[in-house]
Motif scaffolding. Structure first.
Motif, PDB file in Angstrom:
ATOM      1  N   ALA A  57       0.840  -1.200   0.000  1.00 47.53           N
ATOM      2  CA  ALA A  57       0.000   0.000   0.000  1.00 47.53           C
ATOM      3  C   ALA A  57       0.877   1.253   0.000  1.00 47.53           C
ATOM      4  N   SER A  58       0.444   2.233  -0.757  1.00 50.39           N
ATOM      5  CA  SER A  58       1.175   3.506  -0.811  1.00 50.39           C
ATOM      6  C   SER A  58       0.235   4.599  -0.292  1.00 50.39           C
ATOM      7  N   ILE A  59       0.288   4.814   1.037  1.00 54.52           N
ATOM      8  CA  ILE A  59      -0.601   5.804   1.662  1.00 54.52           C
ATOM      9  C   ILE A  59       0.080   7.165   1.604  1.00 54.52           C
ATOM     10  N   PRO A  60      -0.601   8.167   1.054  1.00 52.66           N
ATOM     11  CA  PRO A  60       0.024   9.513   0.970  1.00 52.66           C
ATOM     12  C   PRO A  60       0.456  10.016   2.348  1.00 52.66           C
ATOM     13  N   ASP A  61       1.598  10.658   2.387  1.00 56.00           N
ATOM     14  CA  ASP A  61       2.126  11.147   3.660  1.00 56.00           C
ATOM     15  C   ASP A  61       1.202  12.160   4.318  1.00 56.00           C
ATOM     16  N   TRP A  62       0.492  12.972   3.518  1.00 56.13           N
ATOM     17  CA  TRP A  62      -0.347  14.014   4.114  1.00 56.13           C
ATOM     18  C   TRP A  62      -1.536  13.426   4.862  1.00 56.13           C
ATOM     19  N   LEU A  63      -1.835  12.144   4.630  1.00 55.52           N
ATOM     20  CA  LEU A  63      -2.918  11.486   5.370  1.00 55.52           C
ATOM     21  C   LEU A  63      -2.452  11.012   6.742  1.00 55.52           C
ATOM     22  N   LEU A  64      -1.157  10.917   6.947  1.00 53.97           N
ATOM     23  CA  LEU A  64      -0.613  10.314   8.157  1.00 53.97           C
ATOM     24  C   LEU A  64       0.030  11.390   9.027  1.00 53.97           C
ATOM     25  N   THR A  65      -0.749  11.951   9.910  1.00 52.04           N
ATOM     26  CA  THR A  65      -0.252  13.000  10.796  1.00 52.04           C
ATOM     27  C   THR A  65       0.667  12.406  11.855  1.00 52.04           C
ATOM     28  N   SER A  66       1.783  13.049  12.098  1.00 50.95           N
ATOM     29  CA  SER A  66       2.731  12.589  13.108  1.00 50.95           C
ATOM     30  C   SER A  66       2.955  13.693  14.141  1.00 50.95           C
ATOM     31  N   ARG A  67       3.440  13.273  15.297  1.00 51.25           N
ATOM     32  CA  ARG A  67       3.712  14.246  16.362  1.00 51.25           C
ATOM     33  C   ARG A  67       4.880  13.760  17.199  1.00 51.25           C
ATOM     34  N   LEU A  68       5.577  14.704  17.766  1.00 51.33           N
ATOM     35  CA  LEU A  68       6.685  14.396  18.659  1.00 51.33           C
ATOM     36  C   LEU A  68       6.177  14.493  20.089  1.00 51.33           C
ATOM     37  N   PHE A  69       6.146  13.375  20.794  1.00 51.44           N
ATOM     38  CA  PHE A  69       5.718  13.386  22.194  1.00 51.44           C
ATOM     39  C   PHE A  69       6.714  14.219  23.000  1.00 51.44           C
ATOM     40  N   PRO A  70       6.236  15.009  23.988  1.00 51.10           N
ATOM     41  CA  PRO A  70       7.151  15.867  24.762  1.00 51.10           C
ATOM     42  C   PRO A  70       8.341  15.101  25.329  1.00 51.10           C
ATOM     43  N   GLY A  71       9.523  15.526  24.963  1.00 49.67           N
ATOM     44  CA  GLY A  71      10.742  14.899  25.449  1.00 49.67           C
ATOM     45  C   GLY A  71      11.279  13.795  24.566  1.00 49.67           C
ATOM     46  N   ALA A  72      10.473  13.335  23.592  1.00 54.05           N
ATOM     47  CA  ALA A  72      10.910  12.252  22.709  1.00 54.05           C
ATOM     48  C   ALA A  72      11.710  12.815  21.533  1.00 54.05           C
ATOM     49  N   THR A  73      12.410  11.939  20.855  1.00 52.88           N
ATOM     50  CA  THR A  73      13.231  12.364  19.712  1.00 52.88           C
ATOM     51  C   THR A  73      12.738  11.782  18.398  1.00 52.88           C
ATOM     52  N   VAL A  74      11.759  10.869  18.450  1.00 50.57           N
ATOM     53  CA  VAL A  74      11.219  10.220  17.247  1.00 50.57           C
ATOM     54  C   VAL A  74       9.729  10.498  17.171  1.00 50.57           C
ATOM     55  N   GLU A  75       9.262  10.967  16.005  1.00 52.75           N
ATOM     56  CA  GLU A  75       7.839  11.239  15.827  1.00 52.75           C
ATOM     57  C   GLU A  75       7.064   9.935  15.688  1.00 52.75           C
ATOM     58  N   HIS A  76       5.788   9.984  16.093  1.00 55.69           N
ATOM     59  CA  HIS A  76       4.916   8.820  15.967  1.00 55.69           C
ATOM     60  C   HIS A  76       3.585   9.250  15.381  1.00 55.69           C
ATOM     61  N   ARG A  77       2.942   8.296  14.769  1.00 51.99           N
ATOM     62  CA  ARG A  77       1.645   8.520  14.141  1.00 51.99           C
ATOM     63  C   ARG A  77       0.617   8.949  15.178  1.00 51.99           C
ATOM     64  N   GLN A  78      -0.096  10.059  14.889  1.00 53.96           N
ATOM     65  CA  GLN A  78      -1.112  10.551  15.809  1.00 53.96           C
ATOM     66  C   GLN A  78      -2.475  10.613  15.124  1.00 53.96           C
ATOM     67  N   ILE A  79      -3.523  10.269  15.878  1.00 56.30           N
ATOM     68  CA  ILE A  79      -4.904  10.371  15.395  1.00 56.30           C
ATOM     69  C   ILE A  79      -5.722  11.115  16.440  1.00 56.30           C
ATOM     70  N   GLN A  80      -6.935  11.469  16.071  1.00 48.78           N
ATOM     71  CA  GLN A  80      -7.893  12.029  17.019  1.00 48.78           C
ATOM     72  C   GLN A  80      -8.663  10.885  17.678  1.00 48.78           C
ATOM     73  N   GLN A  81      -8.873  10.967  18.977  1.00 50.77           N
ATOM     74  CA  GLN A  81      -9.564   9.883  19.656  1.00 50.77           C
ATOM     75  C   GLN A  81     -10.989   9.684  19.133  1.00 50.77           C
ATOM     76  N   ILE A  82     -11.641  10.786  18.729  1.00 53.29           N
ATOM     77  CA  ILE A  82     -13.009  10.644  18.239  1.00 53.29           C
ATOM     78  C   ILE A  82     -13.060   9.956  16.873  1.00 53.29           C
ATOM     79  N   ASP A  83     -11.883   9.737  16.242  1.00 54.15           N
ATOM     80  CA  ASP A  83     -11.853   8.970  14.986  1.00 54.15           C
ATOM     81  C   ASP A  83     -12.244   7.515  15.206  1.00 54.15           C
ATOM     82  N   LEU A  84     -12.182   7.045  16.448  1.00 54.74           N
ATOM     83  CA  LEU A  84     -12.473   5.638  16.719  1.00 54.74           C
ATOM     84  C   LEU A  84     -13.910   5.263  16.432  1.00 54.74           C
TER      85      LEU A  84
END
Length: 1002
Positions: A295-322
């Motif tokens: 699968a080739s998912i466009p990068d703009w669909l996959l929001t990432s965030r850096l958790f406070p104090g971390a050095t590597v970004e991780h995939r973030q979603i909205q909880q209400i997306d569930l």
């Protein structure tokens, strides 16, 4: 009688209550909940399910970094890399295992998060309060869709689920547990484990969805904090449980592991800090793959965030997306009120993303249906500002796009759903400007009126009671008339004014008209001579009120109050330097220094708001992540409990009023109560830290419970009973001596010790008993801060008394008849009025004590542990009352001392004139205290209304207004209680004593 002054104070309280009600009805409205549901019989509003069943496991307060393979630095051995199965499987099977960080909309309380997870809708600020009295969810939800489809749901764990979905789970597969016993770390988790595994091992399962909600991690956080060995033990247990679940999982069952919210550095939650809104989500499929390997998912669909104090970004979603994601994944329609967007990875099991396109289209159409319906509802006007942009964005969506245009189609649909979410997040901070203005008008009128009454009572002196009786009658009559006018106004304008109900019209009419009448009765206070009295209003109050116009000043209010409080005693210090006698000079300067020292030491105790980082250091607890007392405070707690009664008695000895009731309460009952209160939290520390081993948990819990119960019972049933029966702190002795002027005859000499403080000493005993009642509800650092506040109150009383003596001397010397000092004891009973600048330091001290006892104007600072001081489990209404006492007890206690400003070291002669004056000054001191806090309320309400579209309104301004409103009500109740019970009882007994003495003399 004190009833005349009490009626004035009660009227001011009722007007405050009306103004607060009107303002909050306009400022803190909840959004409209639509009861519509998404339904389709032909399957046109859903897609084919990827899994037939699901297991949804919620680990309460599971913060993302607890699961993250790249936790922040420095790594904690207690909660990082402990629950490791999700990161192991995600690394080994990336197409079957997905790990996300979820953003949980504030308020981050369990009930609101469950609403967001199951309905996909947003909470409002005031909804947070329903976390402790949740009602069933009436909106369409993931659970409701399961029931409509005939699915069977098994449930075990946090009973909040059965509260909000009372008839949704199978009766023979429902096992709820009490969710608010924070002290119990294991019962709920062990109950979930007991019922979860048999359901999973059932070879012919009778369930379609299992929901299990673990609470141990959350309770460990609240009680011990995340950086505690018990947290590692609990997370290790969860890791073992999840491994066993994965083993028992079949290929057709989807596993969802999530946190409903996170926790802050000390383990609490409820606000909108980064750590509180960060929750973990892990999705695992043992059978069908979740993501196509090519699968080739466009990068703009996959929001990432850096958790406070971390050095590597991780995939973030909205909880209400569930809500939309889980519904479509199981072949159900999206809940009608959903504003979330489907998670792309869970629908990308084909290379081209065809399944995702179908899911996103259904999602976008559902959001559009919801907004159209909301637009047509009575609350649809809220969307006016955003509606044209919403319509324009919707028109860009092309549901018939060809395969080559799919990425543009995804972009259009995603932009629409996300813009709808952003618009609604902003709009549901909705306001009714009319009610806000009506509330502000009432608050302004009440503040002006209280000011005029304050000066009026002072100007009338001995005639104030007859004026108060007549004024109160007119206030009441005008209030009734104003209510009638309000009802007429409601009938005339209600159809044109949004949100104006009959109750609001009645309250506004009654309070506004009665305030006008009150201003008319107090109008002489506007004369030019009394304008000089206005100059005594201290600059610190003006600066304190002005600070609420700035979010930065509001955030750092705890530091600002410390500066303003010490500055407020500057006028007294200046008087001390120019005092006419060395004794008065030393007293004023010495007690002022003691007051300043106590205030400064109180400021050492701090808890930090998120906005104060990294410039704030937590000292109230052992550390920012360990909610246990600092070791110095632990060692000093017993000496403090013994020294405070000793210091109090030393102050009473100055006027020889440590007699009578004071000789029993201060050296005996009060130390015992304070020791028992400290013992509770010392034992709680040993229990929490398992200093004696886990086998001592039961005995320690029992011992500390009875320590708190004995402390409070001693105050209520022994201390107050004794005080009510014998309130006076006098020692009266008689001695018969021969009369030198008449041989053969004798005279009887009566000696009264404590005479010079006949009013103040018994009221101080009354006040100390409430201090004893409050003491067990505060943690050890809070107890130390409260002890310092008590000494500061006593020091300020001595300063005010000495300044009063200086002013009395100056008045006598200015009169040209210095011999009057010898004639009427001007030093002991000076006829000088109480000044507002003498009331202000005490009122400011109440605010300072609130911060010093471990509180902030933010939800996470609420000390939930207090709910379990008297009982090991949640008990209504006792537990909420204890939390309120912990939060607002310092305000109540310091405000309860206001009448002491008028009563301290005031001798009761001549009677009855001095009794009338003492009551008048007590009422004025109480009014001054109410006026100070009402001014802060008016300022915070005005600033919050003016800045209601400010980015920080719900984070800073709204919580500060709510604190100010609650504070005003608490302070008003405190002074009402003090005047009605304390002043009333003391005044009555003093009058009866002198009547008896006069009768005996005759």
């Amino acid at each position: 009688m004190a009833s005349k002054g009490l009626s004035l104070l009660l009227w001011v309280f009722l007007v405050h209550l009306a103004g607060i009600y009107l303002y909050t009805r306009g400022f803190l409205l909840t959004r409209l909940s639509l009861s519509d549901t998404t339904a389709c019989q032909d399957g046109s509003c859903t897609i084919s399910p990827s899994h037939r069943r699901a297991v949804v496991l919620v680990i309460d307060a599971l913060r993302f970094d607890f699961l993250s393979p790249h936790p922040p630095e420095p790594v904690s051995p207690h909660h990082h890399n402990v629950l490791v199965l999700p990161q192991e499987l995600t690394a080994a099977q990336p197409t079957h295992s997905l790990l996300f960080e979820m953003f949980s909309d504030p308020p981050t309380t369990t009930l609101q998060r469950l609403k967001g997870i199951t309905t996909g809708s947003l909470p409002t600020f005031i909804d947070m309060g329903s976390n402790f009295g949740g009602s069933s969810i009436t909106e369409d939800s993931f659970i409701g869709q399961l029931r409509s489809a005939g699915k069977k749901i098994a449930f075990t764990g946090d009973d909040t689920w059965t509260t909000v979905f009372p008839d949704s789970f199978e009766p023979n597969m429902t096992f709820p547990y009490d969710s608010f016993n924070v002290e119990d770390l294991h019962t709920v988790d062990e109950g979930v484990i007991e019922h979860l595994f048999p359901l999973l091992m059932d070879k012919s399962p009778s369930w379609d969805v299992i929901i299990g909600h673990f609470l141990g991690v959350d309770h460990v956080g609240h009680r011990l904090g995340p950086d505690h060995p018990t947290m590692k033990t609990k997370l290790t247990q969860m890791d073992v449980v999840i491994r066993r679940v994965v083993e028992l999982l079949d290929d057709d069952t989807l596993l969802i592991l999530m946190g409903d919210h996170g926790m802050d550095r000390k383990g609490d939650h409820g606000g909108d800090g980064d750590h509180e809104t960060s929750a973990a989500l892990w999705v695992y499929s043992k059978g069908p793959q979740l993501v196509h390997p090519k699968a080739s998912i466009p990068d703009w669909l996959l929001t990432s965030r850096l958790f406070p104090g971390a050095t590597v970004e991780h995939r973030q979603i909205q909880q209400i997306d569930l809500a939309s994601t889980l519904s479509l994944a199981l072949g159900l329609p999206v809940p009608f009120n959903n504003l979330g967007t489907v998670i792309p990875e869970l629908f990308w099991n084909d290379k081209a993303g065809t399944r995702y396109t179908r899911a996103l289209a259904l999602n976008a159409k559902q959001v559009n249906r919801y907004l159209d319906t909301y637009r047509a509802s009575p609350s649809g006007g809220e969307l006016d500002n955003a509606w044209s942009e919403l319509q324009r964005t919707w028109k860009t969506v092309d549901f018939e796009a060809h395969t080559k245009d799919r990425e543009a189609q995804w972009l259009a649909m995603t932009m629409y759903t996300r813009f709808a979410l952003a618009a609604c997040r902003q709009l549901w901070a909705q306001f009714n400007v009319t009610l806000i203005i009506l509330g502000l008008v009432v608050l302004v009128m009440s503040t002006v009126t209280a000011t005029l009454i304050y000066f009026k009572v002072g100007a009338l002196q001995d005639n104030w009671e007859s004026w108060a009786a007549g004024a109160t009658w007119w206030y009441t009559l005008s209030g009734v008339g104003g209510a009638c006018l309000g009802s007429v106004g409601y009938l005339a304008v209600s159809r044109y004014v949004k949100g104006l109900g009959l109750v609001e019209a009645l309250l506004f009419g009654a309070s506004f008209v009665s305030s006008l009448v009150a201003i008319f009765f107090a109008r002489p206070s506007l004369s030019i001579p009394s304008f000089r009295s206005l100059t005594s209003i201290p600059l610190p109050l003006i600066l304190h009120a002005a600070a609420f116009a700035s979010n930065s000043f509001t955030v750092w209010e705890d530091r600002i109050v410390n500066f303003l409080l010490i500055s407020s005693i500057a006028p007294s210090v200046l008087v001390g330097f120019s005092a006419p006698t060395s004794r008065l000079r030393y007293r004023i300067l010495g007690f002022s220094a003691l007051f300043a020292l106590c205030v400064r030491l109180m400021a050492v105790s701090t808890v930090c708001r998120e906005e104060q980082q990294p410039f704030c250091h937590v000292t109230f607890f052992a550390s920012s992540s360990l909610p246990s007392p600092p070791l110095p405070v632990l060692f000093l707690s017993v000496p403090i409990a013994l020294l405070l009664p000793y210091a109090t008695r030393r102050f009473l000895k100055i006027s020889k009023s440590d007699r009578g009731t004071a000789a029993i309460v201060i050296p005996w009952i009060l130390p015992a109560v304070l020791l028992l209160g400290s013992s509770f939290w010392i034992l709680e520390h040993f229990d929490s830290s398992e200093a004696f081993g886990p086998e001592w948990a039961g005995p320690l819990r029992l011992a500390r419970t009875w320590c708190a119960r004995l402390a409070m019972a001693s105050v209520l049933f022994l201390g107050y009973a004794l005080w009510y029966l014998v309130p006076l702190c006098l020692e009266i002795s008689t001695e018969t001596k021969p009369d030198a002027s008449a041989p053969g005859k004798s005279t009887r000499q009566v000696t009264v010790l404590g005479f010079a403080n006949a009013y103040g000493a018994p009221y101080l005993v009354f006040w100390c008993l409430f201090l004893g009642l409050l003491y067990p509800t505060l943690q050890l650092t809070g107890q130390a801060a409260l002890a310092l506040a008590a000494v500061a109150v006593l020091a300020h009383l001595e300063v005010v008394d000495s300044v009063r003596d200086v002013r009395g001397l100056e008045a006598v010397f200015a009169s040209g008849n210095p011999s009057a000092i010898l004639e009427n004891d001007a030093l002991r009973t000076p006829s000088v009025p109480l000044r507002f600048s003498e009331v202000a330091p005490l009122a400011t001290l109440a605010v300072h004590a609130f911060f010093a006892t471990g509180h902030q104007a933010a939800i996470p600072s609420i000390q939930w542990k207090t709910a379990f001081v008297l009982t090991p489990t949640l008990s209504y209404p006792l537990s909420p009352l204890l939390v309120v006492l912990n939060s607002f007890g310092p305000h109540f206690l310091i405000s309860l001392a206001a009448p002491l400003l008028a009563l301290w070291n005031v001798a009761p002669l001549p009677q009855p004139a001095m009794d009338v004056k003492a009551r008048a000054d007590a009422v004025r001191a109480s009014l001054g205290t109410m006026l100070y806090h009402a001014t802060l309320l008016l300022s915070s309400a005005t600033c919050a209304a003016w800045l209601r579209r400010h980015l920080m309104v719900w984070k800073i301004f709204a919580p500060r207004f709510m604190l100010a409103a609650a504070t005003v009500l608490v302070v008003d109740l405190a002074v009402l209680f003090g005047v009605a019970v304390g002043v009333g009882r003391v005044s009555s007994r003093v009058s009866r004593l002198f009547a008896a003495m006069n009768q005996g003399t005759k």
